[in-house]
Scaffold this active site. Structure first.
Site, PDB file in Angstrom:
ATOM      1  N   SER A 233      23.745-108.997 -33.393  1.00 43.46           N
ATOM      2  CA  SER A 233      22.782-109.808 -34.154  1.00 43.46           C
ATOM      3  C   SER A 233      23.428-110.502 -35.358  1.00 43.46           C
ATOM      4  O   SER A 233      23.214-111.695 -35.587  1.00 43.46           O
ATOM      5  CB  SER A 233      21.591-108.959 -34.583  1.00 43.46           C
ATOM      6  OG  SER A 233      22.006-107.848 -35.331  1.00 43.46           O
ATOM      7  N   HIS A 263      21.016-102.926 -28.218  1.00 43.18           N
ATOM      8  CA  HIS A 263      21.173-103.106 -29.677  1.00 43.18           C
ATOM      9  C   HIS A 263      19.886-102.601 -30.338  1.00 43.18           C
ATOM     10  O   HIS A 263      19.522-101.440 -30.184  1.00 43.18           O
ATOM     11  CB  HIS A 263      21.481-104.593 -29.930  1.00 43.18           C
ATOM     12  CG  HIS A 263      21.925-104.945 -31.312  1.00 43.18           C
ATOM     13  ND1 HIS A 263      22.374-104.037 -32.234  1.00 43.18           N
ATOM     14  CD2 HIS A 263      21.994-106.155 -31.944  1.00 43.18           C
ATOM     15  CE1 HIS A 263      22.702-104.659 -33.357  1.00 43.18           C
ATOM     16  NE2 HIS A 263      22.469-105.951 -33.208  1.00 43.18           N
ATOM     17  N   HIS A 309      28.234 -95.694 -29.619  1.00 41.58           N
ATOM     18  CA  HIS A 309      28.373 -96.808 -30.567  1.00 41.58           C
ATOM     19  C   HIS A 309      29.697 -97.510 -30.317  1.00 41.58           C
ATOM     20  O   HIS A 309      30.684 -96.878 -29.936  1.00 41.58           O
ATOM     21  CB  HIS A 309      28.318 -96.315 -32.021  1.00 41.58           C
ATOM     22  CG  HIS A 309      27.948 -97.398 -32.971  1.00 41.58           C
ATOM     23  ND1 HIS A 309      28.873 -98.221 -33.551  1.00 41.58           N
ATOM     24  CD2 HIS A 309      26.731 -97.824 -33.407  1.00 41.58           C
ATOM     25  CE1 HIS A 309      28.253 -99.100 -34.317  1.00 41.58           C
ATOM     26  NE2 HIS A 309      26.947 -98.889 -34.249  1.00 41.58           N
ATOM     27  N   ASP A 366      19.320 -95.067 -34.046  1.00 47.79           N
ATOM     28  CA  ASP A 366      18.092 -95.208 -33.257  1.00 47.79           C
ATOM     29  C   ASP A 366      17.589 -93.896 -32.653  1.00 47.79           C
ATOM     30  O   ASP A 366      16.464 -93.827 -32.178  1.00 47.79           O
ATOM     31  CB  ASP A 366      18.320 -96.226 -32.136  1.00 47.79           C
ATOM     32  CG  ASP A 366      18.616 -97.606 -32.695  1.00 47.79           C
ATOM     33  OD1 ASP A 366      17.978 -97.977 -33.684  1.00 47.79           O
ATOM     34  OD2 ASP A 366      19.490 -98.295 -32.143  1.00 47.79           O
TER      35      ASP A 366
HETATM   36  N1  HAX Z   1      24.652 -93.051 -22.187  1.00 46.73           N
HETATM   37  C1  HAX Z   1      25.317 -93.224 -21.037  1.00 46.73           C
HETATM   38  N2  HAX Z   1      26.464 -93.927 -20.905  1.00 46.73           N
HETATM   39  C2  HAX Z   1      26.974 -94.430 -22.028  1.00 46.73           C
HETATM   40  C3  HAX Z   1      26.371 -94.264 -23.285  1.00 46.73           C
HETATM   41  C4  HAX Z   1      25.147 -93.557 -23.344  1.00 46.73           C
HETATM   42  N3  HAX Z   1      24.471 -93.391 -24.459  1.00 46.73           N
HETATM   43  N4  HAX Z   1      27.116 -94.884 -24.206  1.00 46.73           N
HETATM   44  C5  HAX Z   1      28.154 -95.429 -23.558  1.00 46.73           C
HETATM   45  N5  HAX Z   1      28.065 -95.167 -22.236  1.00 46.73           N
HETATM   46  C6  HAX Z   1      28.919 -95.655 -21.180  1.00 46.73           C
HETATM   47  C7  HAX Z   1      28.885 -97.181 -21.131  1.00 46.73           C
HETATM   48  O1  HAX Z   1      27.723 -97.638 -20.442  1.00 46.73           O
HETATM   49  C8  HAX Z   1      30.176 -97.491 -20.425  1.00 46.73           C
HETATM   50  O2  HAX Z   1      30.006 -97.268 -19.038  1.00 46.73           O
HETATM   51  P1  HAX Z   1      30.529 -98.336 -17.947  1.00 46.73           P
HETATM   52  O3  HAX Z   1      31.975 -98.583 -18.279  1.00 46.73           O
HETATM   53  O4  HAX Z   1      30.289 -97.644 -16.664  1.00 46.73           O
HETATM   54  O5  HAX Z   1      29.699 -99.573 -18.150  1.00 46.73           O
HETATM   55  C9  HAX Z   1      31.099 -96.412 -20.953  1.00 46.73           C
HETATM   56  O6  HAX Z   1      30.276 -95.363 -21.446  1.00 46.73           O
HETATM   57  C10 HAX Z   1      32.030 -96.870 -22.065  1.00 46.73           C
HETATM   58  O7  HAX Z   1      31.233 -97.458 -23.090  1.00 46.73           O
HETATM   59  P2  HAX Z   1      31.642 -97.257 -24.622  1.00 46.73           P
HETATM   60  O8  HAX Z   1      32.972 -97.901 -24.828  1.00 46.73           O
HETATM   61  O9  HAX Z   1      31.504 -95.832 -24.990  1.00 46.73           O
HETATM   62  O10 HAX Z   1      30.486 -98.029 -25.385  1.00 46.73           O
HETATM   63  P3  HAX Z   1      30.329 -99.581 -25.681  1.00 46.73           P
HETATM   64  O11 HAX Z   1      31.042 -99.880 -26.950  1.00 46.73           O
HETATM   65  O12 HAX Z   1      30.651-100.405 -24.484  1.00 46.73           O
HETATM   66  O13 HAX Z   1      28.750 -99.667 -25.892  1.00 46.73           O
HETATM   67  C11 HAX Z   1      26.643 -98.993 -26.751  1.00 46.73           C
HETATM   68  C12 HAX Z   1      28.139 -99.179 -27.061  1.00 46.73           C
HETATM   69  C13 HAX Z   1      25.912 -98.662 -28.038  1.00 46.73           C
HETATM   70  C14 HAX Z   1      26.092-100.312 -26.179  1.00 46.73           C
HETATM   71  C15 HAX Z   1      26.485 -97.855 -25.728  1.00 46.73           C
HETATM   72  O14 HAX Z   1      26.975 -96.656 -26.277  1.00 46.73           O
HETATM   73  C16 HAX Z   1      25.058 -97.670 -25.251  1.00 46.73           C
HETATM   74  O15 HAX Z   1      24.644 -98.358 -24.308  1.00 46.73           O
HETATM   75  N6  HAX Z   1      24.276 -96.721 -25.893  1.00 46.73           N
HETATM   76  C17 HAX Z   1      22.877 -96.516 -25.568  1.00 46.73           C
HETATM   77  C18 HAX Z   1      22.024 -97.617 -26.182  1.00 46.73           C
HETATM   78  C19 HAX Z   1      21.985 -97.510 -27.688  1.00 46.73           C
HETATM   79  O16 HAX Z   1      21.768 -96.461 -28.249  1.00 46.73           O
HETATM   80  N7  HAX Z   1      22.153 -98.665 -28.353  1.00 46.73           N
HETATM   81  C20 HAX Z   1      22.037 -98.746 -29.817  1.00 46.73           C
HETATM   82  C21 HAX Z   1      23.383 -98.818 -30.513  1.00 46.73           C
HETATM   83  C22 HAX Z   1      23.245 -98.928 -32.014  1.00 46.73           C
HETATM   84  C23 HAX Z   1      22.695-100.258 -32.346  1.00 46.73           C
HETATM   85  O17 HAX Z   1      23.310-101.294 -32.188  1.00 46.73           O
HETATM   86  N8  HAX Z   1      21.508-100.269 -32.775  1.00 46.73           N
HETATM   87  O18 HAX Z   1      20.916-101.446 -32.976  1.00 46.73           O
END
Ligand code: HAX
Length: 430
Positions: A233, A263, A309, A366
């Protein structure tokens, strides 16, 4: 000159001196390299932006200036905006002047309500917030002055005007969206005797006998204010503003990014997840049952909302601050109990899931916030990201004001095609 304008002016001089010093020491010094994986992997870990409002350390979390979450979480959102944009907390007099200025600008034009009331009944509240701000774009002071012709070094002053006008209206706009979307549509008038978050609580109209909800809202609006420059964002908002699209366009764009489930919408998804556990297993769920439930969700290909994260590698200190608030104010609430139990089982599961591929198995902000809002009577989880947005707009505004004040140019990284990459790797497609 108002104190905040003076504070930003002085801060810009300090920041510019630092940049001059950085450039003298090594404008061409390499601080980051980009590999092919990062080009295809969301640019994770690439250091390519300067943002002087806040910094997220993987291990100690959010820093605003010299302060970490622990030493700013008791403040008012107005003080936080002052800190984000001037690098300092305001003195009492400057704070009162700033609050007074916001109060003078708080009136939302009637046409905004007309736009919002004419949307389909089930429009998402984030769409309403983004559209509400965009609908006021014609009021942009920056746009008006730019069309007349202004010097680049003064851009930030008009962007500050837009920021103050947007921030001042946010509590009324957000509360109005709540009452139109979830209530009977009758709006509650802004009260100039209340502060920014107090007004939001007042205009939402949710009963708050012992003022705990008001305290939660203050904390909520402080904790979500900014998270450095590269998150979806903030980065979106900055990219849009870097084209000199005014702050109304930029804030609306940033909010559109915040509306995504990976996000800002994660807080809504988190509460849905917790309510489902409550419905299916109750808050008496055992650790073993909860572990099995979480594994089932993961095996079905879904993420566990509120965990993980892109930058943090520890439990988010903002989660810890909310958890402390919950312990002190609503430790018997079902949602709080389940959120706490999830915290005791999810990290270990994620650590070992996907062969350790999940970079951060710990909770982010969150994972707890929605449970607290739900306890205090704000049960419409579709609305939660709006509150996140109200707070995060402070960060969008401060980041754009400072970037403009430092004369940062339009953002335009280079992209490449697969063909280009194949040629550079000297690889032939099989
Ligand atoms: N549950 C399951 N799998 C997860 C996970 C979770 N909570 N967090 C990461 N992973 C997975 C990813 O989907 C990814 O899998 P693939 O390669 O198969 O696609 C793998 O682990 C590696 O990802 P990462 O490097 O650990 O994480 P990213 O930096 O790519 O993504 C995210 C960060 C926050 C998007 C991710 O951890 C996620 O999707 N979390 C759940 C949603 C969430 O809580 N979002 C809010 C984040 C905070 C925020 O911005 N708030 O606004």
């Amino acid at each position: 000159m108002s104190s905040i304008k003076e504070g930003i002016h002085d801060h810009l001089i300090e920041l510019q001196e630092e940049i001059d010093c950085i450039f003298t020491a090594g404008r061409n010094t390499k601080v980051s390299e980009v590999n092919i994986g990062q080009i295809y992997g969301g640019m994770r870990g690439v250091v390519a932006l300067a943002c002087n409002t806040s910094y997220v350390d993987p291990y100690s979390g959010l820093h605003i200036g010299d302060y970490t979450t622990d030493n700013f979480s008791h403040k008012l959102p107005e003080e936080i905006f002052f800190l984000l944009s001037t690098g300092k907390f305001p003195e009492a007099e400057s704070l009162a002047e700033f609050q007074n200025d916001l109060n003078q600008r708080a009136q939302v034009p009637q046409y905004v309500w007309d736009v919002l009331r004419n949307l389909p009944r089930d429009t998402h509240p984030m769409t309403m917030l983004s559209l509400g701000i965009l609908s006021m774009e014609n009021e942009s002071v920056f746009k008006r002055e730019y069309q007349k012709g202004i010097e680049k070094r003064n851009y930030w002053k008009y962007t500050l005007e837009d920021a103050l006008n947007i921030l001042a209206k946010l509590p009324s706009l957000a509360a109005g969206i709540y009452r139109i979307r979830f209530g009977n549509g009758v709006l509650i008038a802004h009260d100039s005797k209340l502060d920014w978050s107090g007004n939001l609580v007042h205009m939402l109209g949710i009963p708050d006998g012992d003022k705990s909800f008001a305290d939660l809202m203050r904390l909520y609006l402080v904790l979500h204010c900014d998270h450095e420059g590269g998150n979806v964002s903030a980065f979106t908002s900055r990219v849009v503003n870097s084209a000199l699209s005014d702050l109304y366009y930029a804030v609306s764009a940033g909010l559109n990014g915040l509306a995504g489930p990976l996000h800002g919408l994660a807080n809504q998804e988190c509460l849905q997840f917790i309510l489902k556990i409550d419905e299916q297993l109750s808050d008496q769920v055992s650790e073993e049952e909860l572990k099995a439930y979480v594994l089932d969700v993961l095996d079905s290909g879904k993420v566990i909302p509120g965990y993980g994260h892109a930058v943090l590698r520890v439990t988010d200190p903002r989660f810890t601050a909310f958890m402390k608030f919950g312990e002190e104010n609503c430790s018997n609430s079902s949602c709080f109990k389940i959120a706490k139990k999830l915290f005791s089982v999810v990290p270990d599961i994620l650590k070992n899931y996907k062969e350790g591929k999940i970079a951060n198995p710990y909770p982010n902000v969150d994972a707890m916030s929605g449970s607290l809002l739900h306890h205090f009577g704000l049960k419409q989880f579709d609305y939660y990201t709006v509150l996140f947005g109200v707070s995060r707009v402070m960060g969008f505004c401060a980041q754009n004001i400072l970037a403009q004040g430092l004369g940062q140019p339009i953002i335009r990284p280079k992209s490449v095609t697969n063909k280009w990459v194949l040629e550079n790797l000297a690889v032939k497609k099989k």
